[in-house]
Design a protein around this motif. Structure first.
Motif, PDB file in Angstrom:
ATOM      1  N   ALA A 296      -6.310  72.722   9.702  1.00 27.05           N
ATOM      2  CA  ALA A 296      -5.680  74.024   9.492  1.00 27.05           C
ATOM      3  C   ALA A 296      -4.536  74.250  10.480  1.00 27.05           C
ATOM      4  N   VAL A 297      -4.760  73.862  11.731  1.00 32.50           N
ATOM      5  CA  VAL A 297      -3.729  74.025  12.747  1.00 32.50           C
ATOM      6  C   VAL A 297      -2.565  73.077  12.476  1.00 32.50           C
ATOM      7  N   THR A 298      -2.881  71.858  12.052  1.00 32.78           N
ATOM      8  CA  THR A 298      -1.830  70.882  11.761  1.00 32.78           C
ATOM      9  C   THR A 298      -0.913  71.377  10.649  1.00 32.78           C
ATOM     10  N   THR A 299      -1.509  71.969   9.628  1.00 33.47           N
ATOM     11  CA  THR A 299      -0.715  72.525   8.529  1.00 33.47           C
ATOM     12  C   THR A 299       0.179  73.656   9.023  1.00 33.47           C
ATOM     13  N   LEU A 300      -0.393  74.520   9.858  1.00 31.26           N
ATOM     14  CA  LEU A 300       0.368  75.646  10.394  1.00 31.26           C
ATOM     15  C   LEU A 300       1.502  75.160  11.307  1.00 31.26           C
ATOM     16  N   LEU A 301       1.224  74.120  12.098  1.00 30.38           N
ATOM     17  CA  LEU A 301       2.211  73.631  13.048  1.00 30.38           C
ATOM     18  C   LEU A 301       3.523  73.236  12.386  1.00 30.38           C
ATOM     19  N   SER A 302       3.440  72.511  11.279  1.00 35.54           N
ATOM     20  CA  SER A 302       4.668  72.056  10.625  1.00 35.54           C
ATOM     21  C   SER A 302       5.508  73.232  10.152  1.00 35.54           C
ATOM     22  N   ASN A 303       4.843  74.280   9.640  1.00 32.56           N
ATOM     23  CA  ASN A 303       5.576  75.456   9.170  1.00 32.56           C
ATOM     24  C   ASN A 303       6.176  76.242  10.341  1.00 32.56           C
ATOM     25  N   VAL A 304       5.368  76.419  11.382  1.00 32.78           N
ATOM     26  CA  VAL A 304       5.816  77.198  12.532  1.00 32.78           C
ATOM     27  C   VAL A 304       6.972  76.504  13.256  1.00 32.78           C
ATOM     28  N   GLU A 305       6.872  75.181  13.417  1.00 35.32           N
ATOM     29  CA  GLU A 305       7.943  74.444  14.080  1.00 35.32           C
ATOM     30  C   GLU A 305       9.271  74.614  13.351  1.00 35.32           C
ATOM     31  N   ALA A 306       9.214  74.545  12.017  1.00 30.49           N
ATOM     32  CA  ALA A 306      10.435  74.700  11.218  1.00 30.49           C
ATOM     33  C   ALA A 306      11.029  76.093  11.396  1.00 30.49           C
ATOM     34  N   GLN A 307      10.172  77.122  11.441  1.00 31.45           N
ATOM     35  CA  GLN A 307      10.650  78.495  11.596  1.00 31.45           C
ATOM     36  C   GLN A 307      11.266  78.724  12.980  1.00 31.45           C
ATOM     37  N   VAL A 308      10.646  78.144  14.009  1.00 32.23           N
ATOM     38  CA  VAL A 308      11.201  78.274  15.358  1.00 32.23           C
ATOM     39  C   VAL A 308      12.534  77.547  15.459  1.00 32.23           C
ATOM     40  N   GLN A 309      12.579  76.360  14.886  1.00 28.49           N
ATOM     41  CA  GLN A 309      13.805  75.565  14.931  1.00 28.49           C
ATOM     42  C   GLN A 309      14.956  76.263  14.206  1.00 28.49           C
ATOM     43  N   ASN A 310      14.645  76.964  13.109  1.00 26.33           N
ATOM     44  CA  ASN A 310      15.678  77.646  12.326  1.00 26.33           C
ATOM     45  C   ASN A 310      15.997  79.042  12.853  1.00 26.33           C
ATOM     46  N   GLY A 311      15.327  79.442  13.923  1.00 23.05           N
ATOM     47  CA  GLY A 311      15.590  80.750  14.490  1.00 23.05           C
ATOM     48  C   GLY A 311      14.961  81.896  13.726  1.00 23.05           C
ATOM     49  N   GLN A 312      13.984  81.590  12.890  1.00 22.74           N
ATOM     50  CA  GLN A 312      13.321  82.621  12.080  1.00 22.74           C
ATOM     51  C   GLN A 312      12.113  83.232  12.774  1.00 22.74           C
ATOM     52  N   LEU A 313      11.636  82.567  13.830  1.00 24.60           N
ATOM     53  CA  LEU A 313      10.422  83.031  14.498  1.00 24.60           C
ATOM     54  C   LEU A 313      10.551  82.807  15.999  1.00 24.60           C
ATOM     55  N   PRO A 314      10.279  83.837  16.819  1.00 25.12           N
ATOM     56  CA  PRO A 314      10.324  83.659  18.278  1.00 25.12           C
ATOM     57  C   PRO A 314       9.231  82.690  18.726  1.00 25.12           C
ATOM     58  N   ALA A 315       9.530  81.880  19.729  1.00 22.22           N
ATOM     59  CA  ALA A 315       8.562  80.902  20.210  1.00 22.22           C
ATOM     60  C   ALA A 315       7.266  81.556  20.674  1.00 22.22           C
ATOM     61  N   SER A 316       7.369  82.723  21.321  1.00 21.85           N
ATOM     62  CA  SER A 316       6.164  83.406  21.806  1.00 21.85           C
ATOM     63  C   SER A 316       5.256  83.832  20.668  1.00 21.85           C
ATOM     64  N   VAL A 317       5.863  84.260  19.567  1.00 13.74           N
ATOM     65  CA  VAL A 317       5.076  84.656  18.385  1.00 13.74           C
ATOM     66  C   VAL A 317       4.432  83.429  17.757  1.00 13.74           C
ATOM     67  N   ALA A 318       5.162  82.330  17.731  1.00 11.71           N
ATOM     68  CA  ALA A 318       4.632  81.086  17.176  1.00 11.71           C
ATOM     69  C   ALA A 318       3.401  80.629  17.955  1.00 11.71           C
ATOM     70  N   VAL A 319       3.459  80.739  19.294  1.00  9.22           N
ATOM     71  CA  VAL A 319       2.325  80.349  20.132  1.00  9.22           C
ATOM     72  C   VAL A 319       1.095  81.182  19.792  1.00  9.22           C
ATOM     73  N   GLU A 320       1.284  82.488  19.622  1.00 11.98           N
ATOM     74  CA  GLU A 320       0.165  83.371  19.279  1.00 11.98           C
ATOM     75  C   GLU A 320      -0.448  82.985  17.939  1.00 11.98           C
ATOM     76  N   GLN A 321       0.399  82.625  16.976  1.00 10.74           N
ATOM     77  CA  GLN A 321      -0.110  82.230  15.658  1.00 10.74           C
ATOM     78  C   GLN A 321      -0.916  80.933  15.750  1.00 10.74           C
ATOM     79  N   ILE A 322      -0.394  79.986  16.513  1.00 11.50           N
ATOM     80  CA  ILE A 322      -1.083  78.700  16.662  1.00 11.50           C
ATOM     81  C   ILE A 322      -2.431  78.875  17.349  1.00 11.50           C
ATOM     82  N   MET A 323      -2.460  79.642  18.452  1.00 10.24           N
ATOM     83  CA  MET A 323      -3.705  79.844  19.180  1.00 10.24           C
ATOM     84  C   MET A 323      -4.712  80.623  18.354  1.00 10.24           C
ATOM     85  N   SER A 324      -4.223  81.594  17.588  1.00  5.00           N
ATOM     86  CA  SER A 324      -5.112  82.369  16.721  1.00  5.00           C
ATOM     87  C   SER A 324      -5.764  81.473  15.678  1.00  5.00           C
ATOM     88  N   GLN A 325      -4.973  80.574  15.092  1.00  6.81           N
ATOM     89  CA  GLN A 325      -5.521  79.659  14.087  1.00  6.81           C
ATOM     90  C   GLN A 325      -6.504  78.681  14.709  1.00  6.81           C
TER      91      GLN A 325
END
Length: 333
Positions: A296-325
């Protein structure tokens, strides 16, 4: 591969008796990533920990071509001739693409490879920080429990391997080439700061004069730096591993260092601090493994990384999503 009937108690007894086959099998066991092997390895290390700690732990680094293996081969042979048992943990660079490793240290250390009082264990770095084998510390403890008096850890001499190895040994030796003192060989200040001694190698024949000149420049560089220990000023000397010149004096410095730091209590404090930092390093490794072991985390990681890289998601928010999952996945197990 550990046999199904392998148990930690039996293996521990054989290692304490100095059984080489048992030692080699135990090292293979702690390098295994299989959960069943890991459980046995933890039991084994717990049993043997009280029997470790009695060896000189020496890290040796230097740029490729400086003569690390030749020097270690000769130094180790000198030590076994003095009646000491020597273990060499030689960490080879692994391929970042295939994970392969040269593992040629036994052929490069011709004398030690046939010495009954020596044990050479080449280990692939497996992509760990600075090219340092993931289980080098545990291997060191096993060798000490098996009765080895000296543990020599050879680093690949690249990346962050120097600082990583320096934090698992008592004495850190940096080998240098002659004739490169003018540029200080581009050596990082950080390496000079962690060196307990600098030895300019290949100081024989035509290289002797250049080696002395390089040594003088290294002394000048160290003179303006604050020593890591108030009890020890890192010496600079010239040696020849190939000709076996001044290696005895070099080892005298290693012993002097241990005596001085033992007398002040610094050595025990240093080892205790290393143990705590090692614990946190392993915690971080296990946390990273948990992240990548969860589908589940691996699936989320690929999506979150793409969003952070494209500037669609702040890194701090991405970390919270990953840890929550990750926490959700752990609770579900």
């Amino acid at each position: 591969m550990a046999p199904a009937n392998l148990n930690a108690e039996d293996l521990a007894h054989r290692i304490l008796d100095g059984n080489r086959a048992a030692l080699a099998r135990a090292i293979t066991l702690i390098e295994s990533r299989k959960p069943a092997h890991r459980a046995i390895a933890h039991d084994l290390l717990t049993r043997l920990l009280p029997h470790s700690g009695g060896a000189h732990r020496v890290g040796i680094t230097g740029v490729p071509g400086v003569g690390k293996s030749t020097t270690i081969d000769q130094l180790g042979s000198n030590l076994t001739a003095m009646g000491k048992k020597v273990a060499v943990l030689a960490v080879d660079p692994s391929s970042t693409r295939t994970g392969g490793s040269i593992l040629g240290d036994k052929t490069r250390m011709e004398q030690l490879s046939i010495d009954r009082n020596a044990f050479i264990r080449p280990s692939p770095s497996a992509g760990t920080l600075g090219g340092v084998a993931a289980r080098t510390r545990e291997t060191m403890f096993l060798c000490e429990a098996a009765g080895f008096d000296v543990i020599l850890v050879e680093t690949v001499g690249i990346g962050q391997s120097e600082t990583t190895v320096a934090d698992m040994v008592d004495f850190f030796l940096v080998l240098m080439l002659p004739g490169a003192g003018d540029e200080l060989q581009g050596i990082k200040k950080g390496v000079l700061e962690i060196a307990d001694m600098i030895a300019v190698n290949k100081a024989d024949g035509d290289g002797a004069r250049r080696a002395r000149k390089a040594a003088a420049e290294y002394r000048a560089a160290l003179h303006i730096m604050t020593p890591a220990s108030p009890s020890w000023t890192p010496p600079v000397m010239t040696i020849s591993g190939l000709a076996n010149e001044s290696l005895d004096k070099m080892w005298e410095q290693v012993e002097s260092h241990q005596q001085k730091l033992n007398a002040t209590g610094e050595l025990q404090a240093k080892r205790s601090g290393q143990q705590v930092r090692w614990m946190w390093s392993m915690v971080e490794d296990r946390m990273r493994a948990l992240l990548h072991d969860s589908p589940a985390v691996t699936t989320l990681l690929s999506n979150v990384e793409a969003q952070v890289q494209n500037g669609q998601l702040p890194a701090s928010v991405a970390v919270e999503q990953i840890m929550s999952q990750l926490l959700t996945s752990l609770r579900a197990e």
